[in-house]
Design a protein around this motif. Sequence first.
Motif, PDB file in Angstrom:
ATOM      1  N   SER A   1       0.615  -1.190   0.135  1.00 47.06           N
ATOM      2  CA  SER A   1      -0.193   0.096  -0.155  1.00 47.06           C
ATOM      3  C   SER A   1       0.833   0.875  -0.371  1.00 47.06           C
ATOM      4  CB  SER A   1      -1.202  -0.445   1.076  1.00 47.06           C
ATOM      5  OG  SER A   1      -1.646  -1.089   1.149  1.00 47.06           O
ATOM      6  N   ARG A   2       1.983   1.269  -0.396  1.00 49.06           N
ATOM      7  CA  ARG A   2       3.139   2.587  -0.825  1.00 49.06           C
ATOM      8  C   ARG A   2       3.305   3.014   0.802  1.00 49.06           C
ATOM      9  NH1 ARG A   2       3.857   5.161  -5.764  1.00 49.06           N
ATOM     10  NH2 ARG A   2       3.874   7.353  -4.604  1.00 49.06           N
ATOM     11  N   ALA A   3       3.887   1.856   2.217  1.00 52.29           N
ATOM     12  CA  ALA A   3       3.313   2.509   3.156  1.00 52.29           C
ATOM     13  C   ALA A   3       4.569   3.178   3.944  1.00 52.29           C
ATOM     14  CB  ALA A   3       2.579   1.420   4.462  1.00 52.29           C
ATOM     15  N   GLY A   4       5.629   2.627   2.676  1.00 48.90           N
ATOM     16  CA  GLY A   4       6.703   3.203   3.262  1.00 48.90           C
ATOM     17  C   GLY A   4       7.236   4.790   2.250  1.00 48.90           C
ATOM     18  N   ASP A   5       8.304   5.698   3.244  1.00 48.33           N
ATOM     19  CA  ASP A   5       8.958   6.479   3.131  1.00 48.33           C
ATOM     20  C   ASP A   5      10.108   6.187   2.874  1.00 48.33           C
ATOM     21  OD1 ASP A   5       9.069   7.361   4.988  1.00 48.33           O
ATOM     22  OD2 ASP A   5       6.932   8.963   4.946  1.00 48.33           O
ATOM     23  N   ALA A   6      10.396   7.901   2.074  1.00 45.35           N
ATOM     24  CA  ALA A   6      11.922   7.738   2.161  1.00 45.35           C
ATOM     25  C   ALA A   6      12.552   8.063   3.799  1.00 45.35           C
ATOM     26  CB  ALA A   6      12.651   8.888   1.590  1.00 45.35           C
ATOM     27  N   ASP A   7      11.639   8.699   5.028  1.00 47.29           N
ATOM     28  CA  ASP A   7      11.889   8.835   6.960  1.00 47.29           C
ATOM     29  C   ASP A   7      12.141   7.372   6.577  1.00 47.29           C
ATOM     30  OD1 ASP A   7      12.399  11.659   6.009  1.00 47.29           O
ATOM     31  OD2 ASP A   7       9.706  11.613   6.670  1.00 47.29           O
ATOM     32  N   LEU A   8      11.406   6.603   6.584  1.00 40.58           N
ATOM     33  CA  LEU A   8      11.442   5.439   7.233  1.00 40.58           C
ATOM     34  C   LEU A   8      12.470   4.499   6.129  1.00 40.58           C
ATOM     35  CD1 LEU A   8      10.173   3.182   8.570  1.00 40.58           C
ATOM     36  CD2 LEU A   8       8.529   2.213   6.962  1.00 40.58           C
ATOM     37  N   LEU A   9      12.404   4.575   5.258  1.00 39.16           N
ATOM     38  CA  LEU A   9      13.672   4.150   5.119  1.00 39.16           C
ATOM     39  C   LEU A   9      14.831   4.081   5.373  1.00 39.16           C
ATOM     40  CD1 LEU A   9      14.756   1.590   2.720  1.00 39.16           C
ATOM     41  CD2 LEU A   9      14.839   3.764   0.794  1.00 39.16           C
ATOM     42  N   THR A  10      15.039   5.562   5.588  1.00 41.75           N
ATOM     43  CA  THR A  10      16.175   5.881   6.243  1.00 41.75           C
ATOM     44  C   THR A  10      16.463   5.374   8.077  1.00 41.75           C
ATOM     45  OG1 THR A  10      16.799   7.654   5.310  1.00 41.75           O
ATOM     46  CG2 THR A  10      17.928   7.834   7.626  1.00 41.75           C
TER      47      THR A  10
END
Length: 270
Positions: free
Chosen positions: A149-158
């Motif tokens: 559901s496209r739940a992850g973003d660049a902040d979470l990936l970091t």
Amino acid sequence: MAWTQPIQHEQWQPAGQGGLRHVAEGLPAGDPDRGAVLLLGNFDGFHRGHQALLDAAGIIAGEDLPLAVMSCEPHPRSFFCVADSPFRLTTPATKAHRFGALGLDYVFSPTFDAAFASLTPTEFAHDILKQGLGVGHVVTGDDFRFGRSRAGDADLLTQLGRSLGFGVTRVPEVRANARRCSSSQVRAFLRAGDIQAANAMLGSAWTAETVASRGLLALAPMLCRPPAGLYLCWIDKGTRHLHLGADGVITPERGTAPVPGLLRFLDRLA
């Protein structure tokens, strides 16, 4: 290396040729390509925003680390919108050709199916990036989304990278003619027949794969369709005036018909 230089008019080869390594599931322990700097995205068209990611990744990799790109097949949009009209900027063969020309060590091209789409952001980071590929660093845009559901973003990936032991570099958006460079915007320009604007965003001429169709030449069926008209194109080691029909069929204004291969759109003439 001058990563943002456009591809020259080199001879086209189908995917699988030219030395580019294709990885579908992962890399075994001890593989020399583990520890790579990996670009994350789909890279349809490889526009100037994508090229900025490669610039950043090339600096991080230097002369010592492998440099790789992740690009799923089929395109996620094809999975979620089965009945969608042709939209792709590149075929898998053309995309692989571009990656090979850029000197990447490998392309990670997992099958985008229900199982892959259902991965949570944490599963993607742990199972795919850390365990499967053993990445040392990943590079992505500020707007990158991932996981179910496209739940992850660049902040979470970091955050996930910090806990799992790989670095994350976020590259700001790139703009051309006051617009954010994106594959969606390139498609919009092409569908409007504004080839010059599309090429400005791509950083080089839009390169379309052509195929034989009932004895004629046509755009590959999956590709985005510019409007019918007369176009200036680079093909067969020179420029030609070619008519593009609404059905994607290509005919020359004069002379013999070109053979299937890569067609570079330079401008719309009429």
